[in-house]
Design an enzyme around this catalytic site. Sequence first.
Site, short mmCIF file in Angstrom:
data_model
loop_
_atom_site.label_atom_id
_atom_site.label_comp_id
_atom_site.label_asym_id
_atom_site.label_seq_id
_atom_site.Cartn_x
_atom_site.Cartn_y
_atom_site.Cartn_z
N CYS A 52 0.73 -1.11 0.11
CA CYS A 52 0.02 0.06 -0.06
C CYS A 52 0.79 1.31 -0.14
CB CYS A 52 -0.96 -0.02 1.21
SG CYS A 52 -2.02 1.41 1.38
N TYR A 183 -5.14 6.55 -9.26
CA TYR A 183 -6.19 5.91 -8.97
C TYR A 183 -7.45 6.45 -9.79
CZ TYR A 183 -4.07 3.37 -5.22
OH TYR A 183 -3.31 2.36 -4.71
#
Length: 346
Positions: A52, A183
């Site tokens: 992450c 994203y």
Amino acid sequence: MTDEVSTAGAYVTAGAEFTRDDRYIATRITADGRDGYPVEAGRYRLVVSRACPWASRAVIVRRLLGLEDALSMAVAGPTHDRRSWTFDLDPGGVDPVLGIPRLQDAYFARFPGYPRGITVPAIVDIATGQVVTNDYAQMTLDLETEWTALHRPGAPDLYPEAMRAEIDAVSRDVFRDVNNGVYRCGFAGSQQAYDSAYRRLFARLDWLSERLAGQRYLVGDTITEADVRLFTTLVRFDSVYHGHFKANRSKLTEMPVLWAYARDLFQTPGFGDTVDFEDIKRHYYVVHEDINPTRIVPQGPDLRGWLDPHGREELGGRPFGDGVPPGPVPEPDRVPVEHTAAAMRG
């Protein structure tokens, strides 16, 4: 976001633009304990996944500041289901300190039925087993400014007071267009949403290239919080974002200034020694089934270039300011050698 867990994850919603859920647990761990959680060595556990990018910020900052002995670290596996990150890297699938198999358990211990994302990074109060915070943006700032009594001798000042306004401004632009921008490309639910995100991403990367062409770091002549925040996206760019998220105008290796800047940081103690390329690829390509339904993890790209000379020393700068580099990575925190170093040897 529409998912229930996440790295920063999401799922494609047809016709929609990706919108990040920014409702995090805002409790802070401070020197004066004003939220009920004072800074205290050994009291808390930082839960991360090396996959992450948001968690990677905390991993890097913790290492640069030398907080390893004061703040222990739990590493969740690179994949998860819609419920929670899991400790499948640990014997028996249970974190040895918290005694739980799922990060969800720490969230539910404080907030039964917690309805939002079970996200990393998170800091957990060991004695109660309760999550304290998952506010990743504030978390690293607090490690830098509230935990100073526990910093190692020679720790750098990653958030110098005189530069905070500029660091914050640059970080906002980087978050909107780059950290979150990739994203917005990858989880765009329409051509229009994708096109807009794509244009903003590469316009900002071009702006960053211009800014960094004449200075070694983003703000001032030392590494700051702003560099940490940009690095975690750049180090994932060619392995994940270029192909998986369709951020494919250019690879990082085709943007000379940013590629040299990223290599400079990667080769700086505290950055590259926290990166696990194998976990990064496995997370994105396996978890994001709506983008990659076959869940096939690609073999590439070739990682050997990360160790090539970068030449950025010619721009001057002092990576750690008046401080010194961190020492060797403690054994429990080391990235498995087969995940990174072996791959870089080809």
